[in-house]
Design a protein around this motif. Structure first.
Motif, PDB file in Angstrom:
ATOM      1  N   GLU A  59       0.573  -1.179  -0.046  1.00 20.93           N
ATOM      2  CA  GLU A  59       0.087   0.008   0.068  1.00 20.93           C
ATOM      3  C   GLU A  59       0.918   1.226  -0.044  1.00 20.93           C
ATOM      4  O   GLU A  59       0.393   2.105  -0.880  1.00 20.93           O
ATOM      5  CB  GLU A  59      -0.940  -0.035   1.299  1.00 20.93           C
ATOM      6  CG  GLU A  59      -2.216   0.761   1.156  1.00 20.93           C
ATOM      7  CD  GLU A  59      -3.179   0.861   2.284  1.00 20.93           C
ATOM      8  OE1 GLU A  59      -3.302  -0.299   2.968  1.00 20.93           O
ATOM      9  OE2 GLU A  59      -3.750   1.642   2.622  1.00 20.93           O
ATOM     10  N   VAL A  68      -2.698   2.739  -7.412  1.00 25.34           N
ATOM     11  CA  VAL A  68      -3.503   1.877  -6.784  1.00 25.34           C
ATOM     12  C   VAL A  68      -2.864   0.691  -6.207  1.00 25.34           C
ATOM     13  O   VAL A  68      -2.183   0.172  -7.148  1.00 25.34           O
ATOM     14  CB  VAL A  68      -4.809   1.622  -7.807  1.00 25.34           C
ATOM     15  CG1 VAL A  68      -5.616   0.728  -7.329  1.00 25.34           C
ATOM     16  CG2 VAL A  68      -5.347   2.829  -8.414  1.00 25.34           C
ATOM     17  N   SER A  69      -3.348   0.026  -5.288  1.00 23.34           N
ATOM     18  CA  SER A  69      -2.707  -1.136  -4.796  1.00 23.34           C
ATOM     19  C   SER A  69      -3.647  -2.307  -4.292  1.00 23.34           C
ATOM     20  O   SER A  69      -4.931  -1.662  -4.032  1.00 23.34           O
ATOM     21  CB  SER A  69      -1.868  -0.689  -3.436  1.00 23.34           C
ATOM     22  OG  SER A  69      -2.597  -0.611  -2.400  1.00 23.34           O
ATOM     23  N   GLN A  70      -3.683  -3.193  -4.360  1.00 24.45           N
ATOM     24  CA  GLN A  70      -4.587  -4.433  -4.127  1.00 24.45           C
ATOM     25  C   GLN A  70      -3.778  -5.639  -3.791  1.00 24.45           C
ATOM     26  O   GLN A  70      -2.926  -6.214  -4.553  1.00 24.45           O
ATOM     27  CB  GLN A  70      -5.238  -4.783  -5.366  1.00 24.45           C
ATOM     28  CG  GLN A  70      -6.476  -5.597  -5.220  1.00 24.45           C
ATOM     29  CD  GLN A  70      -7.616  -5.381  -4.279  1.00 24.45           C
ATOM     30  OE1 GLN A  70      -8.397  -4.546  -4.705  1.00 24.45           O
ATOM     31  NE2 GLN A  70      -7.944  -6.159  -3.530  1.00 24.45           N
ATOM     32  N   MET A  83      -8.400  -4.287 -13.374  1.00 22.90           N
ATOM     33  CA  MET A  83      -9.189  -3.276 -12.286  1.00 22.90           C
ATOM     34  C   MET A  83      -8.070  -2.096 -11.889  1.00 22.90           C
ATOM     35  O   MET A  83      -8.428  -1.069 -11.948  1.00 22.90           O
ATOM     36  CB  MET A  83      -9.769  -3.756 -11.175  1.00 22.90           C
ATOM     37  CG  MET A  83     -10.536  -3.196 -10.494  1.00 22.90           C
ATOM     38  SD  MET A  83     -11.400  -3.885  -9.029  1.00 22.90           S
ATOM     39  CE  MET A  83      -9.863  -3.992  -8.133  1.00 22.90           C
ATOM     40  N   LYS A  86      -7.037   0.056 -14.712  1.00 22.87           N
ATOM     41  CA  LYS A  86      -7.826   0.862 -15.274  1.00 22.87           C
ATOM     42  C   LYS A  86      -8.196   2.100 -14.269  1.00 22.87           C
ATOM     43  O   LYS A  86      -8.244   3.168 -14.497  1.00 22.87           O
ATOM     44  CB  LYS A  86      -9.129   0.258 -15.680  1.00 22.87           C
ATOM     45  CG  LYS A  86      -9.038  -0.491 -16.966  1.00 22.87           C
ATOM     46  CD  LYS A  86     -10.255  -0.716 -17.578  1.00 22.87           C
ATOM     47  CE  LYS A  86     -10.291  -1.290 -18.894  1.00 22.87           C
ATOM     48  NZ  LYS A  86     -11.210  -2.235 -19.186  1.00 22.87           N
ATOM     49  N   GLN A  87      -8.133   1.758 -13.026  1.00 18.72           N
ATOM     50  CA  GLN A  87      -8.478   2.714 -11.822  1.00 18.72           C
ATOM     51  C   GLN A  87      -7.238   3.677 -11.859  1.00 18.72           C
ATOM     52  O   GLN A  87      -7.609   4.978 -11.767  1.00 18.72           O
ATOM     53  CB  GLN A  87      -8.553   1.903 -10.415  1.00 18.72           C
ATOM     54  CG  GLN A  87      -9.956   2.008  -9.976  1.00 18.72           C
ATOM     55  CD  GLN A  87     -10.280   1.100  -8.841  1.00 18.72           C
ATOM     56  OE1 GLN A  87      -9.260   1.013  -7.919  1.00 18.72           O
ATOM     57  NE2 GLN A  87     -11.157   0.331  -8.305  1.00 18.72           N
ATOM     58  N   THR A  90      -7.719   6.251 -14.633  1.00 21.16           N
ATOM     59  CA  THR A  90      -8.815   7.154 -14.181  1.00 21.16           C
ATOM     60  C   THR A  90      -8.333   8.236 -13.283  1.00 21.16           C
ATOM     61  O   THR A  90      -8.430   9.292 -13.513  1.00 21.16           O
ATOM     62  CB  THR A  90      -9.958   6.301 -13.563  1.00 21.16           C
ATOM     63  OG1 THR A  90     -10.490   5.428 -14.584  1.00 21.16           O
ATOM     64  CG2 THR A  90     -11.202   7.446 -13.723  1.00 21.16           C
TER      65      THR A  90
ATOM     66  N   MET B   1      -9.235  -3.823  -1.144  1.00 22.93           N
ATOM     67  CA  MET B   1      -9.861  -2.538  -1.437  1.00 22.93           C
ATOM     68  C   MET B   1     -11.456  -2.750  -1.376  1.00 22.93           C
ATOM     69  O   MET B   1     -12.056  -1.882  -0.848  1.00 22.93           O
ATOM     70  CB  MET B   1      -9.190  -1.892  -2.577  1.00 22.93           C
ATOM     71  CG  MET B   1      -9.206  -0.558  -2.658  1.00 22.93           C
ATOM     72  SD  MET B   1      -8.155   0.065  -3.756  1.00 22.93           S
ATOM     73  CE  MET B   1      -8.273  -1.189  -5.199  1.00 22.93           C
ATOM     74  N   SER B  61     -16.234   8.907  -8.530  1.00 24.92           N
ATOM     75  CA  SER B  61     -16.193   8.797  -9.886  1.00 24.92           C
ATOM     76  C   SER B  61     -16.705   7.731 -10.701  1.00 24.92           C
ATOM     77  O   SER B  61     -17.455   7.833 -11.567  1.00 24.92           O
ATOM     78  CB  SER B  61     -14.479   8.849 -10.341  1.00 24.92           C
ATOM     79  OG  SER B  61     -13.896   7.844  -9.826  1.00 24.92           O
ATOM     80  N   MET B  65     -20.122   7.707 -13.215  1.00 26.34           N
ATOM     81  CA  MET B  65     -20.054   6.852 -14.813  1.00 26.34           C
ATOM     82  C   MET B  65     -21.194   6.271 -14.889  1.00 26.34           C
ATOM     83  O   MET B  65     -21.925   6.241 -15.985  1.00 26.34           O
ATOM     84  CB  MET B  65     -18.903   6.242 -15.006  1.00 26.34           C
ATOM     85  CG  MET B  65     -17.554   6.953 -15.049  1.00 26.34           C
ATOM     86  SD  MET B  65     -16.187   6.057 -15.640  1.00 26.34           S
ATOM     87  CE  MET B  65     -14.994   5.990 -14.373  1.00 26.34           C
TER      88      MET B  65
END
Lengths: 245, 315
Positions: A59, A68-70, A83, A86-87, A90, B1, B61, B65
């Protein structure tokens, strides 16, 4: 319409903590300053809990890297890779738009302060940009010993990522590096290319070692974006486009 | 998340409480949770004495959408494809600001349950209903994207399939926004993730396969062969197998084309059953005609034998 740009991302795939060289969060911050977003995916072992200690670093790196992390189990890797990518796109584009907004509306205004209807119009612009912008993704794979049984899944996830991103209107470039390298911090596995389906043949080459120099690896990865070969290939492509037109 | 988000939401949003929007000042009383989406959670709520569905998330966001999609769908046609949008607003709490939107509450039963309870003859009906809606959607320039049985409810009287989550809806020509592996042709190595009508038609086939394989099935080393075998193995899908395979291969350029062929199959099947029924009736008729005659002749023979026997006893 805003000028079409190229988004740059590093996608770090790891399953543990760094144990050599500088703090990876610091090098990620450096990359972020150079306009490169650092995303991190932490792969969990099946017997690990969803919130293991020791993986806090995942993180931290993404936070400093503007990405972004996951944390994810092997089975859900494909969807997560997409995901996250793309996140992050954005998020970066929204960041640009927010900066523009602040210049227009004053420093305290951000998108969340706008009423939902206006926000909708702005998100349409962000979505358009995400669909049409060019994207460069450098995948940085941890190949320390514990990653060995996860690599086939990583390969599948990356091929899948390229299917998704190549369904966009904008152009893509991918490259894959592994760390630790044999003599250097990172080794090139797959050079910049618009598709990843040829990756199957190069993947078995990965050899696993014991140390995890995540910090130095991110620093080295950052330099791969400036490489001339990349510029040349883009330019060549542009010329072709003109010829085709 | 994603897990963290829904967990904190569960703590903040609880049944019985009320929340008021920052911009439009409407108040909603939360009744119960209806489900979790890819982003945020959906709750049943009540406002001004009416029930509605409220979707809430901290991902402003992504929510924006989704709202954009709902709005363009409403603009695109009078016939409502997705749920009707009622309100869009923010909810300010001590823990932070959440985005929410309120939509029509679609009451119904999952399609799989409905078919199980009311019979396989509904398969063809729902196929036509779905293809008709897809046709309208495609004609207005959109692709559904995340078409799956979990996103389909059968509303009652008369039974009609409704779409409840339009989060994956994507403009034709772009990259599919949201998808689920089992329904995604990219996962099955049968094509790209570009939003085009044939993408939805592939997922359409998977929806009907999922009705008969509720536990799903693995891809195997030959995805196309797996899919074809699974189609062949379901008796209720037999009449449609040619069309379903054609859709798997991406050979339909539009849903109207597929609808026409499926309509044809259903029409032929109906003709066949009515013809069979008629033939069946005729057969019944002929036996009913002959039966009195046989009884009659048996009777006559009986009486004849009687006379013969009596003539033997009485000389």
């Amino acid at each position: 319409m805003m000028k079409k740009g190229t988004l740059k991302q590093i996608l770090l795939i790891t399953d543990g903590c760094s144990n050599k060289g500088e703090d990876p969060a610091a090098t990620a911050a450096l990359a972020h300053q150079q306009g490169i977003t650092v995303n991190v995916i932490g792969i969990l072992d099946d017997d690990q809990t969803e919130d293991p200690e020791g993986l806090q670093e995942v993180e931290d790196i993404a936070l400093s890297g503007g990405g972004v992390s996951q944390l994810v189990y092997k089975q859900a890797l494909s969807q997560t890779v997409q995901m996250v990518t793309k996140q992050a796109m954005t998020q970066t584009l929204q960041g640009f738009v927010n900066t523009e907004l602040k210049q227009i509306l004053g420093s305290e205004q951000s998108m969340e302060d706008l009423e939902p209807e206006k926000r909708g119009e702005i998100m349409e612009v962000v979505e358009d940009l995400g669909e049409t912008c060019d994207l460069e993704v450098l995948v940085l794979i941890d190949t320390s010993a514990s990653m060995n049984d996860k690599l086939p899944t990583v390969k599948e996830a990356l091929i899948d990522l390229s299917i998704s991103l190549n369904s966009r209107i904008g152009r893509n470039r991918f490259s894959i590096y592994s760390f630790p390298g044999k003599r250097k911090d990172i080794d090139k596995v797959f050079d910049w290319s618009p598709k990843l389906d040829a990756v199957s043949t190069v993947f078995p080459k990965l050899t696993s070692g014991g140390i995890t120099p995540t910090g130095p690896a991110i620093r080295e990865a950052m330099y791969q974006f400036g490489k001339k070969s990349l510029l040349r290939s883009f330019r060549k492509n542009d010329e072709q486009d003109i010829e085709n037109a | 998340m994603m897990n963290k988000t829904s967990k904190t939401l569960d703590i903040v949003v609880r049944p019985g409480m009320s929340l008021t929007g920052k911009w439009h000042k409407n108040t909603y009383q939360i009744k119960r949770k209806l489900g979790n989406g890819a982003i945020g959670s959906v709750y049943l709520c009540e406002t001004k004495g009416k029930q509605a569905a409220l979707k809430i998330s901290d991902k402003s966001s992504s929510m924006t959408m989704e709202v954009n999609v709902l709005k363009s769908l409403e603009k695109a046609q009078g016939n409502r494809l997705g749920p009707y949008l009622l309100d869009v607003d923010d909810w300010v709490t001590a823990q932070g600001t959440y985005s929410f939107y309120v939509m029509e509450y679609v009451r119904g039963m999952p399609m799989t349950d409905f078919i199980e309870r009311h019979g396989k003859e509904w398969v063809g009906v729902f196929m036509l209903q779905l293809l008709e809606d897809l046709e309208k959607l495609h004609q207005s320039g959109w692709v559904f994207g995340d078409l799956k049985s979990e996103n389909l409810l059968v509303a009652s009287s008369p039974p009609k399939v409704r779409w409840i989550d339009v989060g994956g809806t994507t403009q034709i020509g772009r990259a599919i926004k949201e998808y689920t592996e089992f329904y995604d042709r990219g996962y099955w190595e049968m094509g790209s993730r570009k939003a085009e009508p044939s993408y939805d038609l592939f997922a359409f086939v998977m929806v009907f396969l999922s009705v008969f394989y509720p536990k799903r099935f693995p891809k195997g080393s030959k995805p196309q062969a797996t899919l074809f075998k699974k189609i062949n193995d379901v008796k209720a899908l037999k009449p449609f197998s040619y069309c379903l395979k054609k859709a798997i291969l991406g050979k339909y350029s539009s849903s109207s084309e597929m609808k026409k062929e499926i309509t044809n199959i259903l029409y032929q099947a109906q003709k066949r059953t009515t013809r069979n029924q008629q033939r069946h009736n005729q057969r019944n008729k002929s036996t009913s005609d002959t039966l009195p005659f046989m009884i009659e002749s048996l009777g006559i023979i009986g009486i004849a034998i009687g006379y013969y026997l009596s003539s033997l006893i009485i000389p």
